[in-house]
Design an enzyme around this catalytic site. Structure first.
Site, PDB file in Angstrom:
ATOM      1  N   GLY A 132       0.870  -1.176   0.000  1.00 54.45           N
ATOM      2  CA  GLY A 132       0.000   0.000   0.000  1.00 54.45           C
ATOM      3  C   GLY A 132       0.901   1.217   0.000  1.00 54.45           C
ATOM      4  O   GLY A 132       2.102   1.095   0.148  1.00 54.45           O
ATOM      5  N   CYS A 133       0.357   2.417  -0.184  1.00 51.57           N
ATOM      6  CA  CYS A 133       1.271   3.524  -0.419  1.00 51.57           C
ATOM      7  C   CYS A 133       0.648   4.898  -0.280  1.00 51.57           C
ATOM      8  O   CYS A 133      -0.547   5.057  -0.156  1.00 51.57           O
ATOM      9  CB  CYS A 133       1.813   3.468  -1.843  1.00 51.57           C
ATOM     10  SG  CYS A 133       2.485   1.913  -2.288  1.00 51.57           S
ATOM     11  N   ALA A 134       1.553   5.899  -0.336  1.00 51.96           N
ATOM     12  CA  ALA A 134       1.173   7.297  -0.471  1.00 51.96           C
ATOM     13  C   ALA A 134       1.847   7.834  -1.726  1.00 51.96           C
ATOM     14  O   ALA A 134       2.999   7.487  -2.007  1.00 51.96           O
ATOM     15  CB  ALA A 134       1.651   8.078   0.733  1.00 51.96           C
ATOM     16  N   ARG A 181       1.021   6.386   5.952  1.00 45.36           N
ATOM     17  CA  ARG A 181       0.681   5.554   4.796  1.00 45.36           C
ATOM     18  C   ARG A 181       1.857   4.708   4.325  1.00 45.36           C
ATOM     19  O   ARG A 181       1.718   3.888   3.427  1.00 45.36           O
ATOM     20  CB  ARG A 181       0.189   6.417   3.624  1.00 45.36           C
ATOM     21  CG  ARG A 181      -1.113   7.148   3.902  1.00 45.36           C
ATOM     22  CD  ARG A 181      -1.580   7.884   2.665  1.00 45.36           C
ATOM     23  NE  ARG A 181      -2.134   6.972   1.679  1.00 45.36           N
ATOM     24  CZ  ARG A 181      -3.425   6.648   1.607  1.00 45.36           C
ATOM     25  NH1 ARG A 181      -4.294   7.174   2.440  1.00 45.36           N
ATOM     26  NH2 ARG A 181      -3.848   5.815   0.698  1.00 45.36           N
ATOM     27  N   HIS A 208       6.851   9.074  -3.440  1.00 43.38           N
ATOM     28  CA  HIS A 208       6.179   7.822  -3.092  1.00 43.38           C
ATOM     29  C   HIS A 208       6.636   7.332  -1.729  1.00 43.38           C
ATOM     30  O   HIS A 208       7.817   7.374  -1.422  1.00 43.38           O
ATOM     31  CB  HIS A 208       6.526   6.773  -4.156  1.00 43.38           C
ATOM     32  CG  HIS A 208       5.750   5.513  -4.009  1.00 43.38           C
ATOM     33  ND1 HIS A 208       6.233   4.410  -3.356  1.00 43.38           N
ATOM     34  CD2 HIS A 208       4.507   5.176  -4.441  1.00 43.38           C
ATOM     35  CE1 HIS A 208       5.323   3.447  -3.390  1.00 43.38           C
ATOM     36  NE2 HIS A 208       4.268   3.888  -4.042  1.00 43.38           N
TER      37      HIS A 208
END
Lengths: 361, 500
Positions: free
Chosen positions: A12-14, A41, A181
């Site tokens: 999952g990520c930002a 995040r 990211h």
């Protein structure tokens, strides 16, 4: 320690992207402040940045950012590069020596030119550069090309994005387009190449999501000679864009629509020309459909594009303040660096949002 | 003396009310009414269950004939009975329906994935879930033209395609092998479901003319009923090279089955044997096949996809590649479990390979050669349920064809006596009194229901897989895992073992 993933990489990520459409540059700490707001995040196992306009003095040369496991493989790759391209400049990527990040590799950058004589007939210069990048990534165990575009570069590593930014001293760079990211992988990779952004030529992608159609997207790309070695969705997205935009020469809108096409129900209601175009697009590029949750920011020298999957299973907020366009997983990151945007909105699922560099008069 | 024991024993208990319905229903002559009671001729019972379905008091029980042989792992009962039959008749043993031998079923050794946490599953009741599939040759890329207003127009000329609203089509079953009512049911159901049926090689009965947009006509080695109007009364034409149940051999419809109607449809004199030669006598090589493909394209003015159906045999991948390069727009691969109206048992049970392995190899080979887009792949031969459809699609099929499953929805009980022409359910027979037992409207209702149920199940699984469109599963072997398969089979199937 530098092992690539053998199974599918899940995370999952930002994501954040900031672009000034007039080409006015900003320092790397702006985007760092934005992504740092979304600390929760990511989990410290990957952060990275793509920056455009950072090498104005070398803007005509391909800038390769490469990581090496050891000096031995670095020597081998350098020999390979010298055999295939003209080396204009080679230097260590400056880092904060006092900081220690997990598994830090040797990080080097090269400014390169393509000798016309080396390009096989039927190949474009860009095809040739792509083939060089692919050969390094596949043939040289322990070497990996982070980025390969002109006047741009990707900086990434294992750590929270704000730490990676400090490590690479990004506050010293000036660029008109930045993407960032922060990763939250659910397996435990220890490999710097696995961090995002992922880039090819001057394309870079930051991506939040897990593509449920990964298996067929990968097999489709393999038909066209792409070798997906990283087991990441982001790699697949970059190659897919390269295939659709560069190799198949599709108009940008159409290429992006292929990744998140309208539903048949909507297509059936379209007027004749559009219906015909969309029906054919889904028939021919069904294996390019990125199905499952994603929000991505795709950047190149002259544009930044934000998009989510067609039912918007991952968040994306867009804002504009005068000539600057912001895209982010969360509005908070935008507000951190731009308190008073002119407009803020959430795009529709599957609808691309563009920021474009204005042609210089 | 009776050398061969009966297969079944029919027990009629004293709840029988002597209504004689069972006697009338038994088309195999196993039940008679004598001396004021129903009497069974056990030897003639085939366990088609027609009598039990109609007995108002459940007075009839069909059981396996209880006769124990001395245990013998090598000489099984089936072998012994076959030998006795041949010693009696001097003939090859004929059979119907599909291979029933206990070969491994690879469908049952593959499991599907589902989403948990990192990517969300999708609720098919609340979100769109797309099954639409287009069958036909695709270009490898598209070209567009953008006008000054920014409107986009497709400039690539597309090859003809067949639109399917479900990735399930009906397999070729000829008029002759099955009754007219079966073909009517298949055609009506295909229209209602937005899919296609296949006439098989027996020509196109006039009664089906209205359904031409949902019909694939076959051009097989016997060329029955093939003329210009036949080739243009359909959505696509299929050249039948082989059939999974009997690869490498032709067919033989005995003269007594060639009724007036069948004679008209097949364009042969009534009462004469209808012989399908083993090969097409104008196709002795791959380049000959190309000529026939293009002859059919010419005859249909390049407006219809031309398909080629082959049986799954050892070198299927290389053969498939040749067929696609020869110009086929649709490639149907029929596995060795596919059904048949009549086949020598030795061929049905011992020739050919499982569809799962053939499909996996063909899809991989075409991808390796970069020609996968040039033809759609239809997998058939032993597709039993929606799970098999999903697994076939994940292995790489564009769609699957079902024959036996469709017949089962109409009432077939798989007694495997199709070749006798005595089908008590009105399916594999031409006897008018039996054919009329199969009510067309009822058959359509049941078949449509079954496919609708499969569609619902397919959507449910796509949702669990986190994709909302069938093309995102197509060829996505990453979503399959093998259980109880060794490394060689995993490699052939191109899948990982469960747990990895």
């Amino acid at each position: 320690m530098f092992k690539r993933h053998e199974s599918k990489d899940i995370s999952g990520c930002a994501v954040v992207g900031i672009m000034n459409e007039k080409g006015k540059t900003m320092r790397g700490d702006v985007i760092t402040n934005a992504i740092a707001v979304m600390h929760e995040r990511s989990n410290g196992l990957g952060g990275g940045f793509a920056a455009y306009g950072i090498y104005p003095e070398f803007k005509d040369y391909y800038a390769f950012h490469i990581m090496f496991e050891d000096e031995g493989v670095k020597d081998e790759v350098e020999t390979f590069l010298q055999d295939n391209m003209v080396l204009v400049k080679s230097e260590a990527i400056p880092v904060r020596k006092k900081m220690s990040l997990m598994n830090t590799p040797i990080l080097w950058r090269y400014f390169l030119e393509v000798p016309k004589s080396k390009i096989p007939s039927g190949f474009s210069e860009e095809d040739f550069v792509v083939s060089v990048v692919m050969r390094i990534n596949i043939r040289f165990n322990g070497a990996f090309v982070f980025s390969s575009g002109k006047n741009m570069g990707i900086f990434k590593g294992l750590g929270y994005p704000e730490d990676v930014s400090r490590f690479f001293r990004l506050e010293e760079y000036e660029g008109y387009l930045w993407t960032a990211h922060g990763r939250f992988p659910t397996n435990t990779p220890g490999w710097w190449g696995g961090a995002h952004p992922f880039g090819l030529l001057d394309w870079a992608v930051v991506h939040n999501g897990e593509i449920s159609s990964y298996g067929i997207n990968k097999r489709y790309l393999e038909m066209f000679g792409y070798e997906c070695t990283l087991m990441t969705d982001t790699e697949v997205i970059v190659y897919m864009l390269d295939l659709l935009l560069r190799k198949h020469n599709l108009p940008q809108d159409i290429a992006l629509t292929a990744l998140a096409p309208p539903f048949w129900k909507e297509i059936d209601e379209m007027d004749k020309n559009k219906k015909e175009a969309m029906t054919a697009l889904r028939m021919v590029y069904g294996s390019a459909l990125l199905n499952g949750p994603f929000s991505i920011i795709i950047s190149s020298s002259n544009s930044m594009i934000g998009m989510t999957d067609r039912i918007m299973l991952r968040p994306m907020v867009v804002a504009r303040k005068q000539d600057t366009v912001y895209m982010s997983s969360e509005e908070s990151a935008i507000r951190e660096v731009c308190q008073d945007p002119d407009e803020v909105w959430s795009p529709q699922g599957g609808e691309p949002v563009y920021a474009r560099l204005e042609e210089k008069a | 003396m009776r050398m061969i024991p009966p297969e079944f024993i029919v027990k009629i208990d004293d709840t029988c009310i002597k209504c004689k319905r069972c006697v009338n229903e038994c088309s195999f002559g196993a039940l008679k009414f004598e001396n004021d009671r129903v009497v069974a001729d056990h030897e003639k019972c085939v366990a088609c269950h027609r009598c039990t379905a109609f007995c108002p008091t459940y007075a009839i029980k069909v059981e396996k004939f209880p006769m124990s042989f001395k245990d013998n792992a090598l000489w099984g009962q089936d072998i012994l009975k076959g030998l006795w039959k041949q010693a009696e008749s001097g003939a090859k043993i004929l059979t119907g329906a599909g291979n029933d031998k206990p070969y491994p079923i690879f469908w049952d050794r593959m499991v599907l994935d589902a989403c948990q946490v990192t990517n969300p599953s999708i609720d098919p009741l609340r979100e769109p879930m797309e099954l639409r599939t287009y069958i036909g040759k695709k270009p490898d890329k598209l070209e567009f033209w953008q006008d000054k207003k920014g409107d986009i127009k497709l400039t690539t000329v597309m090859e003809p395609q067949i639109k399917l609203e479900t990735p399930i089509i009906f397999a070729g079953m000829s008029y002759g092998a099955v009754s007219l009512n079966v073909q009517l049911i298949l055609a009506k159901a295909a229209r209602e479901l937005g899919t296609i049926m296949n006439t098989g090689e027996g020509g196109l009965p006039q009664e089906l003319a209205d359904y031409k947009d949902n019909i694939v006509v076959q051009c097989a080695s016997g060329r029955f009923g093939v003329d210009l109007s036949y080739l243009n009364s359909c959505a696509a034409v299929e050249i039948k090279i082989g059939q999974g149940a009997k690869p490498g051999i032709g067919g033989h419809l005995p003269g007594e089955k060639v009724t007036e109607e069948i004679s008209r449809t097949r364009r042969i004199p009534s009462g004469t044997d209808a012989i399908s030669p083993a090969p097409h006598h104008d196709i002795y090589s791959i380049e000959d096949l190309r000529q026939l493909i293009y002859a059919l394209k010419e005859a249909t003015r390049y407006k219809k996809p031309i398909g080629v159906k082959i049986a799954a045999v050892h070198n299927v991948a290389a053969i498939a590649s040749g067929v696609v390069r020869a110009g086929a727009d649709i490639l149907t691969i029929d596995g060795f479990r596919g059904g048949t109206g009549a086949s020598p048992q030795v061929i049905r049970d011992h020739v050919g390979i499982p569809i799962e392995l053939a499909l996996a190899r063909v899809d991989e080979q075409l991808r390796k050669e970069g020609i996968r887009h040039m033809a759609s792949i239809i997998a058939s031969g032993g597709i039993r349920q929606s799970a098999d459809v999903l697994k076939a699609i994940a292995l790489g099929a564009d769609a699957v064809a079902i024959g036996t499953a469709a017949l089962i929805s109409m009432g077939c009980h798989l007694c495997q006596k199709c070749h006798t022409g005595l089908c008590a359910w009105g399916i594999a027979t031409q006897k008018p009194e039996l054919v009329k037992r199969l009510k067309v409207e009822e058959g359509v209702r049941r078949l449509v229901n079954m496919i609708k149920a499969w569609n619902l199940e397919i959507k449910e699984i796509l949702g669990a897989l986190g994709v909302n469109s069938i093309e995102s599963l197509r060829g996505s072997r990453e979503r399959l895992r093998g259980v109880d398969l060794d490394e060689v089979y995993l490699d052939v199937l191109g899948i990982k073992p469960a747990g990895r």
